[in-house]
Structures are given as C-alpha cells and as structure tokens.
Design a protein around this motif. Structure first.
Motif, short mmCIF file in Angstrom:
data_model
loop_
_atom_site.label_atom_id
_atom_site.label_comp_id
_atom_site.label_asym_id
_atom_site.label_seq_id
_atom_site.Cartn_x
_atom_site.Cartn_y
_atom_site.Cartn_z
N TYR A 134 4.33 11.09 -8.78
CA TYR A 134 5.64 10.55 -9.11
C TYR A 134 5.57 9.08 -9.51
CZ TYR A 134 8.39 14.65 -8.53
OH TYR A 134 8.93 15.88 -8.74
N ALA A 135 4.68 8.31 -8.91
CA ALA A 135 4.52 6.90 -9.30
C ALA A 135 4.06 6.82 -10.76
CB ALA A 135 3.54 6.20 -8.38
N ASP A 136 3.17 7.73 -11.17
CA ASP A 136 2.72 7.77 -12.56
C ASP A 136 3.83 8.23 -13.49
OD1 ASP A 136 0.22 6.91 -11.83
OD2 ASP A 136 -0.74 8.88 -11.96
N LYS A 137 4.63 9.18 -13.03
CA LYS A 137 5.69 9.75 -13.85
C LYS A 137 6.85 8.77 -14.03
CE LYS A 137 9.12 13.45 -13.75
NZ LYS A 137 9.74 14.46 -12.91
N ILE A 138 7.27 8.13 -12.96
CA ILE A 138 8.46 7.29 -12.99
C ILE A 138 8.16 5.89 -13.50
CG2 ILE A 138 10.26 6.27 -11.53
CD1 ILE A 138 10.05 8.85 -9.82
N LYS A 139 6.95 5.40 -13.27
CA LYS A 139 6.46 4.09 -13.70
C LYS A 139 7.15 2.94 -12.98
CE LYS A 139 3.63 5.61 -16.93
NZ LYS A 139 2.39 6.08 -16.44
N LYS A 140 8.46 2.72 -13.23
CA LYS A 140 9.16 1.58 -12.61
C LYS A 140 10.10 2.07 -11.53
CE LYS A 140 9.14 -1.86 -16.23
NZ LYS A 140 9.94 -2.76 -17.02
N GLY A 141 10.08 1.39 -10.41
CA GLY A 141 11.04 1.69 -9.36
C GLY A 141 10.57 2.65 -8.30
N PHE A 142 9.36 3.17 -8.43
CA PHE A 142 8.78 4.02 -7.39
C PHE A 142 7.32 3.62 -7.29
CE2 PHE A 142 6.73 7.78 -5.63
CZ PHE A 142 7.57 8.08 -4.59
N ASP A 143 7.02 2.85 -6.28
CA ASP A 143 5.68 2.29 -6.14
C ASP A 143 5.08 2.63 -4.79
OD1 ASP A 143 5.75 0.80 -8.66
OD2 ASP A 143 7.23 -0.47 -7.66
N ILE A 144 3.79 2.87 -4.78
CA ILE A 144 3.07 3.09 -3.53
C ILE A 144 2.79 1.72 -2.93
CG2 ILE A 144 0.93 3.93 -2.52
CD1 ILE A 144 0.97 6.10 -4.73
N LYS A 145 3.18 1.54 -1.67
CA LYS A 145 2.95 0.28 -0.97
C LYS A 145 1.61 0.29 -0.23
CE LYS A 145 7.69 -0.95 0.27
NZ LYS A 145 8.52 -1.33 1.43
N ALA A 146 1.39 1.36 0.52
CA ALA A 146 0.19 1.48 1.36
C ALA A 146 0.20 2.87 1.97
CB ALA A 146 0.19 0.42 2.45
N GLY A 147 -0.71 3.10 2.89
CA GLY A 147 -0.74 4.37 3.58
C GLY A 147 -1.73 4.34 4.72
N PHE A 148 -1.98 5.51 5.28
CA PHE A 148 -2.95 5.61 6.36
C PHE A 148 -3.57 7.00 6.35
CE2 PHE A 148 1.15 6.87 8.03
CZ PHE A 148 0.88 8.02 8.75
N MET A 149 -4.82 7.04 6.80
CA MET A 149 -5.55 8.30 6.98
C MET A 149 -6.41 8.16 8.21
SD MET A 149 -6.87 9.55 3.25
CE MET A 149 -7.21 11.22 3.79
N ASP A 150 -6.35 9.15 9.08
CA ASP A 150 -7.16 9.18 10.28
C ASP A 150 -7.12 7.85 11.06
OD1 ASP A 150 -7.98 11.82 9.80
OD2 ASP A 150 -9.54 11.11 8.43
N GLY A 151 -5.92 7.28 11.16
CA GLY A 151 -5.73 6.06 11.93
C GLY A 151 -6.09 4.77 11.22
N GLN A 152 -6.55 4.85 9.98
CA GLN A 152 -6.93 3.67 9.22
C GLN A 152 -5.87 3.35 8.18
OE1 GLN A 152 -9.81 1.82 9.87
NE2 GLN A 152 -9.85 3.21 11.62
#
Length: 170
Positions: A104-122
């Motif tokens: 969706y970030a690729d599709k929408i381009k502006k206004g929907f951005d990935i900030k960060a995330g986590f995997m396995d506690g990292q």
C-alpha cells in the motif's frame, strides 16, 4: 474546576495499555504506519487485505503505544511515535504485516508511510521493514524450494532413463 481525568477514564486507559502490551508480546511482527493521507476507499481496501492476511490493524494513540512498547520490551519504538500512527501486527505470519503495508505504501505513494516495525522483539526502521515486506511469501519460498528439489530429481530420472535406453540399444 478540576481538570484531572476521572478514575474511570484512567482505569480504561490502563486497561488499554495492558491489552496492547499483551498483543505486542504475542506478535511475531508488527509495523507502524503514518496514515494521514489515505482515502476512505484505500483505508477500507487496506483493512480488508490485512484481515485476509490474518493481520490485526488499528489506529493507536502514540502515548498508549509508547507505554505498551516499553512494557513489551520494544525499546526504541517510542522514537517513531509522532503524528498519526496505526499498528498492524500478526501472531502467526512474520512477513504479512510488512508485506501488505509495503504494497500500500508503494501504491498510495503520498500519505501512507511506513514509520518502523518490529520482529521477534527487535525494533526495525522503515528501510528494514520495507526489505521484510518485499521478501517472498512463505508459500512462494516453499514453491521455490520444491521446484529446486524436483528439478534435481527430474534431472536424475532423465539421466537414468538415458542410461537404460543406451544399454537396451547396445
């Protein structure tokens, strides 16, 4: 005039943090997104796709998520909690939240951005979560592995067949 929140409001917020903490602890992965420019139609489609992928998605208050992240041991996540924040997480598929969010970030381009995330506690930054989102799905990886394995078996069968035909003709 008393501006302090009522005991009921405080208790409800504490319970929200406890619930959110449990969800973060049980999640295999999650992604934080900034959704400020997403249209209603895109939001509806996004929520549907998250649901179909077995991912829980919700808009969260930064303050509540900050406390929950600290309680869950996700140190460093609080530095990404500014502006509008939604959380998508999965308890079963580690790649699904990032995969749908990246799409969706690729599709929408502006206004929907990935900030960060986590995997396995990292905690992972936006670039790392984007890399995770672009990984092949579990089914694709299994298909690739099976293709490699059957390719070797097929090659061996063709070679054995050729040897047998050669011996028959001799």
């Amino acid at each position: 005039m008393n501006t302090l929140p009522s005991a009921n409001v405080l208790e409800s917020k504490k319970q929200l943090v406890v619930d959110l903490t449990e969800k973060l602890k049980s999640a295999t992965s999650g992604v934080l997104v900034d959704y400020k420019g997403i249209s209603v139609a895109d939001d509806t489609a996004l929520r549907k796709e998250f649901r179909e992928a077995g991912v829980e998605y919700a808009v969260v208050k930064n303050t509540m998520l900050k406390f929950a992240a600290q309680n869950a041991g996700l140190e460093g996540l609080e530095s990404y909690l500014e502006g509008t924040t939604a959380l998508a997480f999965s308890t079963s598929d580690a790649v699904a939240p990032a995969k749908v969010a990246v799409k969706y970030a690729d599709k929408i381009k502006k206004g929907f951005d990935i900030k960060a995330g986590f995997m396995d506690g990292q905690v992972l930054n936006a670039a790392k979560m984007t890399e995770v989102g672009k990984l092949p799905s579990k089914e694709q990886l299994i298909g690739q592995l099976l293709s490699v394995l059957t390719g070797n078996i097929r090659g061996m069968a063709v070679a054995l067949n050729a040897i047998a035909e050669q011996k028959e003709s001799a």
